[in-house]
Design a protein around this motif. Structure first.
Motif, PDB file in Angstrom:
ATOM      1  N   GLU A   3       0.759  -1.208  -0.121  1.00  0.00           N
ATOM      2  CA  GLU A   3       0.124   0.050   0.054  1.00  0.00           C
ATOM      3  C   GLU A   3       0.777   1.293   0.094  1.00  0.00           C
ATOM      4  OE1 GLU A   3      -3.483   2.026   2.726  1.00  0.00           O
ATOM      5  OE2 GLU A   3      -2.948   0.172   3.200  1.00  0.00           O
ATOM      6  N   SER A   4       1.855   1.282   0.876  1.00  0.00           N
ATOM      7  CA  SER A   4       2.629   2.501   1.008  1.00  0.00           C
ATOM      8  C   SER A   4       3.520   2.603  -0.278  1.00  0.00           C
ATOM      9  CB  SER A   4       3.511   2.560   1.999  1.00  0.00           C
ATOM     10  OG  SER A   4       2.657   2.526   3.389  1.00  0.00           O
ATOM     11  N   TRP A   5       4.051   1.407  -0.670  1.00  0.00           N
ATOM     12  CA  TRP A   5       5.006   1.494  -1.953  1.00  0.00           C
ATOM     13  C   TRP A   5       4.047   1.879  -3.267  1.00  0.00           C
ATOM     14  CZ3 TRP A   5       9.489   2.531  -3.785  1.00  0.00           C
ATOM     15  CH2 TRP A   5       9.760   1.864  -4.848  1.00  0.00           C
ATOM     16  N   HIS A   6       2.693   1.961  -3.109  1.00  0.00           N
ATOM     17  CA  HIS A   6       2.108   2.345  -4.347  1.00  0.00           C
ATOM     18  C   HIS A   6       1.890   3.874  -4.272  1.00  0.00           C
ATOM     19  CE1 HIS A   6      -1.307   2.052  -7.380  1.00  0.00           C
ATOM     20  NE2 HIS A   6      -1.873   3.194  -6.580  1.00  0.00           N
ATOM     21  N   ASN A   7       2.087   4.438  -3.060  1.00  0.00           N
ATOM     22  CA  ASN A   7       2.070   5.966  -2.840  1.00  0.00           C
ATOM     23  C   ASN A   7       3.246   6.310  -2.897  1.00  0.00           C
ATOM     24  OD1 ASN A   7      -0.725   5.812  -2.819  1.00  0.00           O
ATOM     25  ND2 ASN A   7      -0.618   5.342  -0.756  1.00  0.00           N
ATOM     26  N   ALA A   8       4.349   5.726  -3.114  1.00  0.00           N
ATOM     27  CA  ALA A   8       6.015   6.188  -2.964  1.00  0.00           C
ATOM     28  C   ALA A   8       6.583   6.556  -4.250  1.00  0.00           C
ATOM     29  CB  ALA A   8       6.541   5.205  -2.025  1.00  0.00           C
ATOM     30  N   VAL A   9       7.237   7.419  -4.420  1.00  0.00           N
ATOM     31  CA  VAL A   9       8.251   7.735  -5.403  1.00  0.00           C
ATOM     32  C   VAL A   9       9.641   7.812  -5.220  1.00  0.00           C
ATOM     33  CG1 VAL A   9       8.871   9.080  -7.595  1.00  0.00           C
ATOM     34  CG2 VAL A   9       6.422   8.712  -6.870  1.00  0.00           C
ATOM     35  N   VAL A  10      10.438   6.940  -5.519  1.00  0.00           N
ATOM     36  CA  VAL A  10      11.861   7.137  -5.203  1.00  0.00           C
ATOM     37  C   VAL A  10      12.681   7.475  -6.473  1.00  0.00           C
ATOM     38  CG1 VAL A  10      14.131   5.945  -4.684  1.00  0.00           C
ATOM     39  CG2 VAL A  10      11.990   5.232  -3.442  1.00  0.00           C
ATOM     40  N   VAL A  11      13.436   8.765  -6.335  1.00  0.00           N
ATOM     41  CA  VAL A  11      14.301   9.280  -7.616  1.00  0.00           C
ATOM     42  C   VAL A  11      15.691   9.327  -7.168  1.00  0.00           C
ATOM     43  CG1 VAL A  11      14.459  11.017  -9.085  1.00  0.00           C
ATOM     44  CG2 VAL A  11      12.298  10.999  -8.044  1.00  0.00           C
ATOM     45  N   VAL A  12      16.319   8.615  -7.998  1.00  0.00           N
ATOM     46  CA  VAL A  12      17.968   8.505  -7.826  1.00  0.00           C
ATOM     47  C   VAL A  12      18.772   9.531  -8.675  1.00  0.00           C
ATOM     48  CG1 VAL A  12      19.899   6.928  -7.797  1.00  0.00           C
ATOM     49  CG2 VAL A  12      17.575   5.925  -7.195  1.00  0.00           C
ATOM     50  N   ILE A  13      19.223  10.173  -8.186  1.00  0.00           N
ATOM     51  CA  ILE A  13      20.036  11.295  -9.124  1.00  0.00           C
ATOM     52  C   ILE A  13      21.615  11.451  -8.750  1.00  0.00           C
ATOM     53  CG2 ILE A  13      17.886  12.570  -9.071  1.00  0.00           C
ATOM     54  CD1 ILE A  13      18.935  14.602  -7.165  1.00  0.00           C
ATOM     55  N   SER A  14      22.358  12.020  -9.452  1.00  0.00           N
ATOM     56  CA  SER A  14      23.684  12.589  -9.199  1.00  0.00           C
ATOM     57  C   SER A  14      24.085  13.775  -9.639  1.00  0.00           C
ATOM     58  CB  SER A  14      24.679  11.185 -10.013  1.00  0.00           C
ATOM     59  OG  SER A  14      26.004  11.377  -9.337  1.00  0.00           O
ATOM     60  N   GLU A  15      24.962  14.353  -9.132  1.00  0.00           N
ATOM     61  CA  GLU A  15      25.316  15.659  -9.824  1.00  0.00           C
ATOM     62  C   GLU A  15      25.720  15.655 -11.367  1.00  0.00           C
ATOM     63  OE1 GLU A  15      29.373  14.566  -7.599  1.00  0.00           O
ATOM     64  OE2 GLU A  15      27.226  14.001  -7.590  1.00  0.00           O
ATOM     65  N   GLY A  32      31.697  14.317 -15.898  1.00  0.00           N
ATOM     66  CA  GLY A  32      31.215  14.554 -17.394  1.00  0.00           C
ATOM     67  C   GLY A  32      29.906  15.668 -17.256  1.00  0.00           C
ATOM     68  N   HIS A  33      28.879  15.191 -17.678  1.00  0.00           N
ATOM     69  CA  HIS A  33      27.761  16.132 -17.912  1.00  0.00           C
ATOM     70  C   HIS A  33      26.494  15.304 -17.849  1.00  0.00           C
ATOM     71  CE1 HIS A  33      25.733  19.919 -18.302  1.00  0.00           C
ATOM     72  NE2 HIS A  33      25.221  19.694 -19.620  1.00  0.00           N
ATOM     73  N   GLY A  34      25.818  14.914 -18.812  1.00  0.00           N
ATOM     74  CA  GLY A  34      24.405  14.373 -18.691  1.00  0.00           C
ATOM     75  C   GLY A  34      24.680  12.960 -17.752  1.00  0.00           C
ATOM     76  N   THR A  35      23.431  12.608 -17.172  1.00  0.00           N
ATOM     77  CA  THR A  35      23.369  11.411 -16.496  1.00  0.00           C
ATOM     78  C   THR A  35      22.281  10.564 -16.844  1.00  0.00           C
ATOM     79  OG1 THR A  35      23.995  10.417 -14.476  1.00  0.00           O
ATOM     80  CG2 THR A  35      22.661  12.489 -14.436  1.00  0.00           C
ATOM     81  N   VAL A  36      21.973   9.597 -15.882  1.00  0.00           N
ATOM     82  CA  VAL A  36      20.659   8.839 -15.811  1.00  0.00           C
ATOM     83  C   VAL A  36      20.080   8.877 -14.554  1.00  0.00           C
ATOM     84  CG1 VAL A  36      19.665   6.611 -16.113  1.00  0.00           C
ATOM     85  CG2 VAL A  36      21.520   7.197 -17.574  1.00  0.00           C
ATOM     86  N   TYR A  37      18.721   9.485 -14.482  1.00  0.00           N
ATOM     87  CA  TYR A  37      18.009   9.260 -13.188  1.00  0.00           C
ATOM     88  C   TYR A  37      17.086   8.002 -13.233  1.00  0.00           C
ATOM     89  CZ  TYR A  37      18.989  14.293 -12.656  1.00  0.00           C
ATOM     90  OH  TYR A  37      19.467  15.650 -12.174  1.00  0.00           O
ATOM     91  N   TRP A  38      17.030   7.573 -12.059  1.00  0.00           N
ATOM     92  CA  TRP A  38      16.211   6.420 -11.854  1.00  0.00           C
ATOM     93  C   TRP A  38      14.696   7.017 -11.230  1.00  0.00           C
ATOM     94  CZ3 TRP A  38      19.127   1.906  -9.111  1.00  0.00           C
ATOM     95  CH2 TRP A  38      20.404   1.945  -9.562  1.00  0.00           C
ATOM     96  N   VAL A  39      13.912   6.501 -11.508  1.00  0.00           N
ATOM     97  CA  VAL A  39      12.421   6.840 -10.996  1.00  0.00           C
ATOM     98  C   VAL A  39      11.839   5.412 -10.605  1.00  0.00           C
ATOM     99  CG1 VAL A  39      10.162   7.898 -11.058  1.00  0.00           C
ATOM    100  CG2 VAL A  39      12.080   8.818 -12.359  1.00  0.00           C
ATOM    101  N   LEU A  40      11.406   5.178  -9.094  1.00  0.00           N
ATOM    102  CA  LEU A  40      10.747   3.983  -8.943  1.00  0.00           C
ATOM    103  C   LEU A  40       9.630   4.116  -8.082  1.00  0.00           C
ATOM    104  CD1 LEU A  40      14.253   3.828  -8.226  1.00  0.00           C
ATOM    105  CD2 LEU A  40      13.684   1.503  -8.549  1.00  0.00           C
TER     106      LEU A  40
END
Length: 401
Positions: free
Chosen positions: A295-307, A323-331
Motif C-alpha cells: 500500500e505505501s509503496w504504491h504511494n511512494a516515488v523514489v528518484v535516484v540522481i547524481s550531480e 562528465g555532464h548528462g547522466t541517468v536518473y532512476w524513478v521507482l
C-alpha cells in the motif's frame, strides 16, 4: 559542559525548522517522496548500457559492459538499452513489474564539472544566472508548499541537514547507519536543553531531540533483532529498510546521499568496483520497496540522481572522468503504465557527433523541469505553487504517474 564541547555535540544532533506558511497545496493522498543523491558523479553509461551502439564499445574497450547474452552482459530493457547485470536480482524485477523507469540525458545545465559546485546547484534548485540563496533548498520549498494545505514532514537520513532541505519548513535529519551510537547521551541532552530553554533557540533544540528520540524508538525493535543475528544485510540496504519504516509511518519527504561514485581509476565493467557499488545500491532500493509494503509503496516515488555523469570515453586508468548528462532512476509502486518499465524522456543517438563538447552525454531533460512535472502529478500543484519550488521553470510532464 564547556561551550567548546557543546558546539561539537550540537553538530551531531538532529535539528528541525519551523513550519513554513505558503499557498495551500492539494492533499497529497499519502504520497511519499525519497530522493537518493549519488555523490561523486556515477558512471550512468555503464548503468544504462547502450548495447546497440558500436561507438559505445569503441569508446570503452576495457570497461564496456558486454552485450546481452554474453558473460556478465547487460540485461536487455528494449532493443536499444540494457541494465547493468549487478542489478539482476533487485532493480530488474521492479522494472519488469512496471515499478522502475530510467531517464537518460538528464541533469543540470551547470557546466562547472565540479562535484561541490554542481551538487550545491542541484540541491538549491535555483536559476544559474542569479545569486545563490543557501538558505533555501528545493525539497524544503516543496515541503513548505505542502505544509500550506496539510501537515507534511521532511527528513534527511544524513549526519547534517543537506542544502536541499534548508529553509523555513520543518525538516529533521538523522543518520541511520549508526543509530545505536549516540553522539549525545540522555544526560548531555538535558544539559543542552536546559542551556537553551529560555532562549529563542529553545523550542528548536527541544524539538530536535524529540525527533531523535522518536527515530531511535522506531528502530529499536529492529536493532534488538539484529543483535540476535536475525537481520544479516549490511550497508545501504539496512539503512534503506530503516528509512522505509520511518517514511511509511511518519515522514512524507525524504533525502539520503550515498558516496563512492567518483570512479577515475579501475571502475570495471560487468564486474569490479562500480558493479559492487551498484549491487549495494540495488539491494537498498529493493529493500526500501519491500519494507514499505504494497500500500505505501504504491504511494511512494523514489528518484535516484547524481550531480553529473562521466565522460563517455574511458580514460587511461581504466576509469572515467567528470562528465555532464547522466541517468536518473524513478521507482514506485504506482508508476503509470506508460512510464514504469520504460526508458523515458528526450534522447539522442549514441554516436560521436551527439556528444556534448565531444566528451559527454548532453543534458536533454533538465532536472528542475523533470521534478516539476513529477510534483505536478504527484501532488496536484498549481503553476503558482510549482513556481515557489522552481522559480521560472516550465515543468516537463513525463507522465510518470
Amino acid at each position: 559542559m564547556q561551550r567548546r564541547d557543546l558546539l561539537k555535540t550540537l553538530a551531531a544532533a538532529p535539528l528541525a525548522g519551523v513550519a513554513g506558511r505558503l499557498v495551500a497545496a492539494p492533499a497529497a493522498g499519502g504520497a511519499k517522496l525519497l530522493v537518493v543523491f549519488l555523490r561523486g558523479g556515477y558512471d550512468s553509461v555503464n548503468l544504462l548500457v547502450p548495447f546497440a551502439s558500436p561507438f559505445y564499445y569503441e569508446a570503452r574497450p576495457r570497461i564496456a559492459v558486454a552485450r546481452p547474452g554474453e558473460a556478465n552482459g547487460a540485461l536487455p530493457l528494449d532493443a536499444r538499452w540494457g541494465l547493468h547485470p549487478a542489478l539482476a536480482a533487485t532493480v530488474m524485477p521492479l522494472y519488469a513489474k512496471g515499478q522502475a523507469a530510467f531517464l537518460p540525458f538528464a541533469g543540470t545545465d551547470d557546466l562547472s564539472r565540479s562535484h561541490f559546485e554542481t551538487q550545491d546547484s542541484i540541491e538549491l534548485g535555483q536559476a544559474l544566472d542569479h545569486g545563490r540563496d543557501y538558505r533555501s533548498g528545493f525539497l524544503n520549498r516543496l515541503t513548505a508548499v505542502l505544509n500550506g494545505g496539510a501537515h507534511a514532514e521532511a527528513i534527511a537520513f544524513t549526519d547534517r541537514l543537506p542544502i536541499s532541505l534548508r529553509g523555513d519548513a520543518r525538516a529533521a535529519n538523522m543518520a541511520l547507519g549508526a543509530v545505536g551510537r549516540q553522539a549525545i547521551d540522555e544526560r548531555q541532552s538535558k544539559v543542552i536543553q536546559a542551556m537553551y530553554r529560555d532562549t529563542p533557540l529553545g523550542p528548536t533544540v527541544a524539538e530536535g531531540f524529540e525527533v531523535r528520540d522518536e527515530v531511535l524508538r522506531a528502530v529499536k525493535s529492529e536493532m534488538d533483532a539484529a543483535s540476535r543475528n536475525a537481520m544479516t544485510p549490511r550497508g545501504f540496504e539496512l539503512v534503506a529498510r530503516r528509512m522505509a519504516r520511518l517514511m511509511r509511518d511518519r515522514f512524507d519527504v525524504g533525502f539520503v546521499d550515498v558516496g563512492g561514485w567518483d570512479t577515475h581509476v579501475g571502475q570495471g565493467a560487468g564486474t569490479g568496483y562500480l558493479a559492487n557499488r551498484l549491487e549495494e545500491l540495488g539491494r537498498g532500493v529493493a529493500g526500501f520497496a519491500q519494507e514499505m509494503g504494497d500500500e505505501s509503496w504504491h504511494n511512494a516515488v523514489v528518484v535516484v540522481i547524481s550531480e553529473f555523469g562521466r565522460t563517455f570515453r574511458e580514460n587511461g586508468n581504466g576509469g572515467t572522468d567528470h562528465g555532464h548528462g547522466t541517468v536518473y532512476w524513478v521507482l514506485g509502486g504506482g508508476l503509470a503504465a506508460q512510464a514504469g518499465g520504460h526508458v523515458l524522456g528526450e534522447q539522442a543517438e549514441i554516436s560521436q557527433p551527439a556528444l556534448f563538447q565531444n566528451r559527454d552525454w548532453p543534458v536533454l531533460n533538465e532536472y528542475r523541469a523533470v521534478f516539476g512535472g513529477l510534483f505536478r502529478r504527484m501532488y496536484g500543484l498549481a503553476p503558482a505553487q510549482l513556481d515557489r519550488v522552481f522559480a521560472g521553470v516550465a515543468p516537463k510532464d513525463l507522465q510518470l504517474l
